[in-house]
Design a protein around this motif. Structure first.
Motif, mmCIF file in Angstrom:
data_model
loop_
_atom_site.group_PDB
_atom_site.id
_atom_site.type_symbol
_atom_site.label_atom_id
_atom_site.label_comp_id
_atom_site.label_asym_id
_atom_site.label_seq_id
_atom_site.Cartn_x
_atom_site.Cartn_y
_atom_site.Cartn_z
ATOM 1 N N PRO A 179 0.789 -1.236 0.000
ATOM 2 C CA PRO A 179 0.000 0.000 0.000
ATOM 3 C C PRO A 179 0.820 1.286 0.000
ATOM 4 N N PHE A 180 1.936 1.306 0.712
ATOM 5 C CA PHE A 180 2.697 2.552 0.804
ATOM 6 C C PHE A 180 4.138 2.420 0.306
ATOM 7 N N THR A 181 4.560 1.203 -0.040
ATOM 8 C CA THR A 181 5.939 0.978 -0.475
ATOM 9 C C THR A 181 5.980 0.045 -1.669
ATOM 10 N N CYS A 182 6.789 0.415 -2.656
ATOM 11 C CA CYS A 182 7.015 -0.429 -3.821
ATOM 12 C C CYS A 182 8.512 -0.702 -3.917
ATOM 13 N N THR A 183 8.907 -1.972 -3.850
ATOM 14 C CA THR A 183 10.320 -2.333 -3.955
ATOM 15 C C THR A 183 10.576 -2.902 -5.346
ATOM 16 N N MET A 184 11.713 -2.485 -5.937
ATOM 17 C CA MET A 184 11.988 -2.833 -7.330
ATOM 18 C C MET A 184 13.437 -3.256 -7.503
ATOM 19 N N PRO A 185 13.701 -4.243 -8.374
ATOM 20 C CA PRO A 185 15.088 -4.640 -8.645
ATOM 21 C C PRO A 185 15.784 -3.611 -9.531
ATOM 22 N N LEU A 186 17.085 -3.506 -9.369
ATOM 23 C CA LEU A 186 17.877 -2.537 -10.118
ATOM 24 C C LEU A 186 19.047 -3.266 -10.777
ATOM 25 N N ALA A 187 19.045 -3.341 -12.094
ATOM 26 C CA ALA A 187 20.134 -3.987 -12.840
ATOM 27 C C ALA A 187 21.179 -2.931 -13.175
ATOM 28 N N LEU A 188 22.430 -3.185 -12.784
ATOM 29 C CA LEU A 188 23.492 -2.201 -12.964
ATOM 30 C C LEU A 188 24.565 -2.682 -13.923
ATOM 31 N N ASN A 189 25.141 -1.729 -14.641
ATOM 32 C CA ASN A 189 26.328 -1.999 -15.443
ATOM 33 C C ASN A 189 27.554 -1.921 -14.549
ATOM 34 N N LYS A 190 28.678 -2.420 -15.040
ATOM 35 C CA LYS A 190 29.928 -2.250 -14.319
ATOM 36 C C LYS A 190 30.330 -0.774 -14.335
ATOM 37 N N ASN A 191 31.048 -0.366 -13.314
ATOM 38 C CA ASN A 191 31.581 0.981 -13.254
ATOM 39 C C ASN A 191 30.456 2.019 -13.133
ATOM 40 N N TRP A 192 30.492 3.072 -13.931
ATOM 41 C CA TRP A 192 29.543 4.176 -13.788
ATOM 42 C C TRP A 192 28.213 3.893 -14.477
ATOM 43 N N ASN A 193 27.137 4.325 -13.816
ATOM 44 C CA ASN A 193 25.784 4.144 -14.329
ATOM 45 C C ASN A 193 25.020 5.467 -14.294
ATOM 46 N N VAL A 226 20.962 6.102 -14.264
ATOM 47 C CA VAL A 226 19.612 5.543 -14.322
ATOM 48 C C VAL A 226 18.617 6.690 -14.333
ATOM 49 N N GLN A 227 17.526 6.496 -15.014
ATOM 50 C CA GLN A 227 16.498 7.527 -15.078
ATOM 51 C C GLN A 227 15.125 6.877 -14.948
ATOM 52 N N PHE A 228 14.222 7.565 -14.261
ATOM 53 C CA PHE A 228 12.890 7.025 -14.004
ATOM 54 C C PHE A 228 11.839 8.092 -14.245
ATOM 55 N N ASN A 229 10.720 7.668 -14.790
ATOM 56 C CA ASN A 229 9.556 8.531 -14.952
ATOM 57 C C ASN A 229 8.642 8.278 -13.749
ATOM 58 N N LEU A 230 8.656 9.189 -12.795
ATOM 59 C CA LEU A 230 7.891 8.986 -11.565
ATOM 60 C C LEU A 230 6.388 9.029 -11.802
ATOM 61 N N GLU A 231 5.938 9.782 -12.780
ATOM 62 C CA GLU A 231 4.517 9.761 -13.139
ATOM 63 C C GLU A 231 4.104 8.351 -13.548
ATOM 64 N N ASP A 232 4.946 7.714 -14.334
ATOM 65 C CA ASP A 232 4.665 6.360 -14.804
ATOM 66 C C ASP A 232 4.694 5.362 -13.648
ATOM 67 N N PHE A 233 5.667 5.509 -12.758
ATOM 68 C CA PHE A 233 5.752 4.631 -11.582
ATOM 69 C C PHE A 233 4.475 4.676 -10.759
#
Length: 206
Positions: free
Chosen positions: A119-133, A135-142
């Motif tokens: 209800p109040f929390t959404c947990t999501m997996p995060l796939a990362l590249n090696k070294n620098w990353n 990431v960008q998210f559309n919070l409206e879409d989330f």
């Protein structure tokens, strides 16, 4: 904090190269450290290293006021985070307010394998590249997909160990790499980095 700020284009919530990168952040450290370092893989640019044996107990959070009424008040829907993968457990959280006046937390980590919506929390997996990353998210879409409501604003950010953090910024739309200022890019060419840092020094001493 940013409620009364004109919000259009790009809005930075954290920049490791600033004179006071943690000015609007609170630091919590237990069995670890939070310190600014120069990263060789990013051509010597500055990053905030957040490292600890326990992901949950070492982090930075903004706003520094931990009261329930404190809010960043950022209405821009796109969030970008530039950080280095240290090949250890890592997580960050984004707390938003939706159109039902309900606070929702989105927690991303590289040690989860599935998305779980509560209800109040959404947990999501995060796939990362090696070294620098970057990431960008559309919070409206989330917010729409997880809770079928509308996004109003981002109220709090929390970045946990383990990473090297360079910048967090928001935008009103998706920006291509060619549109972003040089300081916002994932890896800055060394020559341009030196010019950028020289310019900041000259402005500071002016």
């Amino acid at each position: 904090m940013f409620s009364n700020t004109y919000q259009q284009g790009l809005l930075t919530a954290f920049f490791a190269g600033g004179s006071k990168p943690l000015a609007i952040w609170k630091t919590n450290v237990r069995e670890g450290h939070v310190k600014r370092v120069s990263d060789e893989d990013a051509n010597g640019s500055l990053a905030l290293e957040i490292v600890a044996s326990n992901v949950a107990t070492t982090f930075i959070t903004s706003p520094p006021d931990l009261s329930p009424t404190a809010s960043l008040g950022i209405r821009l829907p796109w969030i970008y985070i530039i950080f280095k993968n240290l090949n250890r457990y890592f997580s960050f959280e984004i707390q938003v307010l939706d159109e039902t006046n309900t606070r929702r937390r989105f927690r991303m980590s590289n040690y989860q394998s599935t998305t779980r919506i509560r209800p109040f929390t959404c947990t999501m997996p995060l796939a990362l590249n090696k070294n620098w990353n970057q990431v960008q998210f559309n919070l409206e879409d989330f917010v729409r997909k997880a809770y079928n409501t509308g996004y109003v604003e981002t109220q709090r950010l929390q970045v946990h160990a383990n990473c090297r953090l360079r910048r967090i910024f928001f935008s009103s739309r998706v920006y291509t790499a060619s549109e972003l200022p040089i300081e916002y890019k994932l890896i800055i060419p060394k020559s341009k980095l030196q010019k950028s840092e020289q310019k900041r020094t000259e402005e500071k001493n002016a």
